[in-house]
Design an enzyme around this catalytic site. Structure first.
Site, PDB file in Angstrom:
ATOM      1  N   HIS A  17      12.273  67.186  65.562  1.00 20.54           N
ATOM      2  CA  HIS A  17      12.940  66.767  64.992  1.00 20.54           C
ATOM      3  C   HIS A  17      12.843  67.514  63.502  1.00 20.54           C
ATOM      4  O   HIS A  17      12.011  67.291  62.828  1.00 20.54           O
ATOM      5  CB  HIS A  17      12.602  65.519  64.993  1.00 20.54           C
ATOM      6  CG  HIS A  17      13.353  64.443  63.856  1.00 20.54           C
ATOM      7  ND1 HIS A  17      12.598  63.781  62.769  1.00 20.54           N
ATOM      8  CD2 HIS A  17      14.926  63.735  64.400  1.00 20.54           C
ATOM      9  CE1 HIS A  17      13.695  62.656  62.318  1.00 20.54           C
ATOM     10  NE2 HIS A  17      15.038  63.092  63.313  1.00 20.54           N
ATOM     11  N   ASP A  46      19.711  68.307  60.787  1.00 18.22           N
ATOM     12  CA  ASP A  46      21.435  67.097  60.290  1.00 18.22           C
ATOM     13  C   ASP A  46      22.316  68.413  59.765  1.00 18.22           C
ATOM     14  O   ASP A  46      21.284  69.141  58.883  1.00 18.22           O
ATOM     15  CB  ASP A  46      20.599  66.495  59.264  1.00 18.22           C
ATOM     16  CG  ASP A  46      19.625  65.622  60.065  1.00 18.22           C
ATOM     17  OD1 ASP A  46      20.103  64.760  60.611  1.00 18.22           O
ATOM     18  OD2 ASP A  46      18.169  65.846  59.626  1.00 18.22           O
ATOM     19  N   HIS A  59      18.926  66.467  54.913  1.00 17.96           N
ATOM     20  CA  HIS A  59      19.058  65.552  56.322  1.00 17.96           C
ATOM     21  C   HIS A  59      19.549  64.287  55.284  1.00 17.96           C
ATOM     22  O   HIS A  59      20.576  63.459  55.034  1.00 17.96           O
ATOM     23  CB  HIS A  59      17.667  64.602  56.433  1.00 17.96           C
ATOM     24  CG  HIS A  59      17.731  63.566  56.314  1.00 17.96           C
ATOM     25  ND1 HIS A  59      17.555  62.173  56.016  1.00 17.96           N
ATOM     26  CD2 HIS A  59      17.779  62.930  58.124  1.00 17.96           C
ATOM     27  CE1 HIS A  59      17.632  61.260  56.711  1.00 17.96           C
ATOM     28  NE2 HIS A  59      17.711  61.124  57.752  1.00 17.96           N
TER      29      HIS A  59
HETATM   30  O1  G3P Z   1      19.546  62.454  66.193  1.00 20.32           O
HETATM   31  C1  G3P Z   1      18.316  61.156  65.703  1.00 20.32           C
HETATM   32  C2  G3P Z   1      17.777  61.746  64.439  1.00 20.32           C
HETATM   33  O2  G3P Z   1      17.309  61.884  63.305  1.00 20.32           O
HETATM   34  C3  G3P Z   1      18.572  60.751  63.596  1.00 20.32           C
HETATM   35  O3  G3P Z   1      17.370  59.955  62.377  1.00 20.32           O
HETATM   36  O4  G3P Z   1      17.765  59.668  59.939  1.00 20.32           O
HETATM   37  O5  G3P Z   1      15.810  61.217  61.491  1.00 20.32           O
HETATM   38  O6  G3P Z   1      18.705  61.848  61.212  1.00 20.32           O
HETATM   39  P1  G3P Z   1      17.653  60.987  61.546  1.00 20.32           P
HETATM   40 MG    MG Z   2      18.786  63.758  62.505  1.00 18.33          MG
END
Ligand code: G3P
Ligand code: MG
Length: 260
Positions: A17, A46, A59
């Site tokens: 992530h 992101d 992000h």
């Molecule tokens: O794509 C999964 C996750 O990254 C979505 O939430 O806020 O961590 O970008 P966030």
């Molecule tokens: Mg994400």
């Protein structure tokens, strides 16, 4: 009806992530390298646009948390972002890390022989523009013949744009809050995957998503116990900040049926 790209989509069980956000600054090249060093096959990042339309990994809507800068990402040019430190906030070992462009990230991911989930994370009102520029850029940067990136977003306009620009790249619908119209949404967007918030789902909701013929991906799962639980619900892949922490859960899962 199941979306057509599902059958061609090979997914790993664990997706790093924002790189490997517990081990290296998120959405940086160091983060992607950290995930690779941990044996992770895919990363999620992101993507946003700078003021001058350069797709970069970021992000938040502002620079404050993850860089040495301040203010809104969309108010800064790429040249301004290049002067910022995107690693020191995380730890001194990462001082000097830069905000990567999408092209930097795709080049590195391909070089490391990894897969990638591009989450289009537009600044407000910029879903179509962000997806349009990011994906046009990504087409040229991503080597032909590699499995294409999974393109996901919470933003419907971004996914509609992805359908137009990269119709053969798989799309993932991101669902933060369970919603009654989810099936309409995933069918309208011809989604290959359903990407959900692990904390807001359960075995029944995951079974319902899977009955649509699409694999379910869940974020953000950071312990082996939580990973074993969501895999037990039938979740195909998890997004994690800490691949080593969740790895023990892999011993508890059977091989999934193809495509789900
Ligand atoms: O794509 C999964 C996750 O990254 C979505 O939430 O806020 O961590 O970008 P966030
Ligand atoms: Mg994400």
């Amino acid at each position: 009806m199941a979306a057509s790209p599902v059958r061609r989509l090979k997914l790993p069980r664990i997706i790093g992530h924002r790189g490997a956000a517990k081990h290296a600054p998120e959405n940086t090249l160091a983060g992607i390298r950290a995930a690779a060093a941990q044996g992770v096959l895919w990363v999620e990042v992101d993507v946003k646009l700078t003021r001058d339309g350069v797709p970069v990994l970021m992000h938040d809507e502002t620079l404050d948390r993850t860089t040495s800068g301040k203010g809104r990402v969309e108010d800064h040019t790429y040249d301004q972002l290049l002067r910022l430190d995107a690693g020191r906030w995380f730890g001194p070992a990462f001082a000097g890390e830069r905000v990567p462009t999408l092209v930097d990230a795709l080049d590195l991911v391909a070089k490391l022989d990894m897969g990638i989930n591009l989450e289009i994370k537009p600044c407000p009102g910029k879903g179509e523009e962000t997806a349009g520029i990011a994906l046009t850029t990504a087409i040229s940067a991503w080597p032909e013949g590699r499995q294409p990136p999974l393109v996901s977003s919470f933003d419907e306009g971004a996914l509609e744009t992805a359908m137009r620009i990269v119709p053969n790249w798989p799309r993932g619908v991101l669902i933060d809050q369970p919603r009654p119209d989810w099936l309409d949404l995933v069918e309208r967007l011809d989604a290959s995957t359903i990407n959900v918030n692990a904390r807001r789902e359960d075995a029944d909701s995951v079974a319902a998503y899977r009955a649509s013929g699409r694999p379910v991906l869940a974020y953000t799962v950071n312990t082996a116990a939580a990973a074993a639980e969501v895999f037990g619900w039938g979740v195909r892949a998890i997004f994690t900040d800490s691949p080593p922490a969740v790895a023990p859960a892999l011993k508890t899962v059977a091989r999934p049926a193809p495509g789900t």
